[in-house]
Design a protein around this motif. Structure first.
Motif, short mmCIF file in Angstrom:
data_model
loop_
_atom_site.label_atom_id
_atom_site.label_comp_id
_atom_site.label_asym_id
_atom_site.label_seq_id
_atom_site.Cartn_x
_atom_site.Cartn_y
_atom_site.Cartn_z
N GLU A 127 -1.22 -3.76 2.22
CA GLU A 127 0.10 -3.67 2.86
C GLU A 127 1.21 -3.72 1.81
O GLU A 127 2.24 -3.04 1.95
N LEU A 128 1.01 -4.52 0.77
CA LEU A 128 2.00 -4.59 -0.31
C LEU A 128 2.15 -3.24 -0.99
O LEU A 128 3.26 -2.74 -1.20
N ILE A 129 1.02 -2.63 -1.33
CA ILE A 129 1.02 -1.32 -1.99
C ILE A 129 1.70 -0.28 -1.11
O ILE A 129 2.55 0.50 -1.56
N SER A 130 1.34 -0.28 0.18
CA SER A 130 1.93 0.68 1.11
C SER A 130 3.43 0.45 1.24
O SER A 130 4.21 1.41 1.27
N ALA A 131 3.85 -0.82 1.30
CA ALA A 131 5.27 -1.14 1.45
C ALA A 131 6.09 -0.62 0.27
O ALA A 131 7.17 -0.04 0.45
#
Length: 249
Positions: free
Chosen positions: A115-119
């Motif tokens: 989720e961090l990478i996607s954000a």
């Protein structure tokens, strides 16, 4: 991917272990590049100016200058950086204050690596990370309170006073003259965005294509001098275009 093509990320947190964790996660991606780390808000502002990051991961509670003031300083500068506020709870006064100061999104500190990478990728592309209804719920919670969350005197993303007066007696903000530049359709779109509707839902409501909705959103941001969609939602609440649905006035 060459560094010049990668998304440039600045990590800002006073905890070295947390910065190390984010670095390990993000550096594993070919399209992400960590260009610097800062342990306080003042250093973050300086590095944002010197290193020209695309995305800043910004902690809130730090020495010298906190993350909210650092966010406000970066957003008010000519920096192209999009800022993601790191918070402990999704309904957090600091998340509200961060969005009000000019952040494009907020994430929980225990966010999953994927989720961090996607954000980071989504924010860098100019889109919003926070689900529109989560943003709406956050804004309703704090606009309904003292009108300013953790920073009642702070100015909004377009210079609109985010403070609503004394706690328990929020003032009705005057209508911003910039709203007069919007067409009736664009005003409708802004209201729908503030309701928490996605582009697809807005398109369905008004019998439009998503491409047309995106065009309207882009024009709204340009006319109101806003950085992104999240700032448009904040603006709608701060200017009184949208009143919290369950406000106890």
């Amino acid at each position: 991917m060459a560094d010049k093509e990668a998304i440039r990320v600045l990590l800002v947190d006073d905890q070295p272990l947390l910065r190390m964790g984010f670095r390990l996660i993000l550096e594993g991606e070919d399209d992400l590049c960590i260009v610097g780390e800062a342990s306080d808000g003042a250093d973050a502002v300086r590095q944002a100016r010197e290193l020209v990051p695309d995305v800043v991961l910004m902690d809130v509670r730090m020495p010298v200058l906190d993350g909210i003031e650092a966010t406000r300083a970066i957003a008010a500068s000519a920096s192209r950086a999009k800022i993601i506020i790191l918070t402990t709870f999704d309904l957090d006064e600091y998340a509200f204050a961060g969005l009000q100061a000019g952040a494009s999104a907020f994430l929980l500190k225990d966010v999953a690596p994927a989720e961090l990478i996607s954000a980071v990728r989504i924010v860098a592309s100019g889109d919003a990370v926070v689900a529109p209804r989560v943003t709406q719920r956050l804004l309703e919670t704090y606009v309904r309170g003292a009108g300013g969350g953790a920073d009642p005197a702070g100015a909004g993303p377009s210079g609109v006073d985010g403070g609503g007066g004394p706690a328990g007696n929020p003032a009705r903000p005057a209508r911003d003259p910039l709203l007069e530049d919007l067409t009736p359709r664009e005003t409708e779109m802004l209201g729908a965005m503030a309701e928490g509707l996605s582009n697809a839902e807005i398109a369905h409501r008004y019998f439009l294509s998503e491409a047309t909705v995106k065009t309207h959103v882009r024009r709204i941001l340009t006319k109101l001098h806003l950085r992104d969609r999240v700032q448009a939602v904040v603006y709608a609440y701060e200017t009184g275009l949208v009143v919290p649905s369950n406000a106890d006035y």
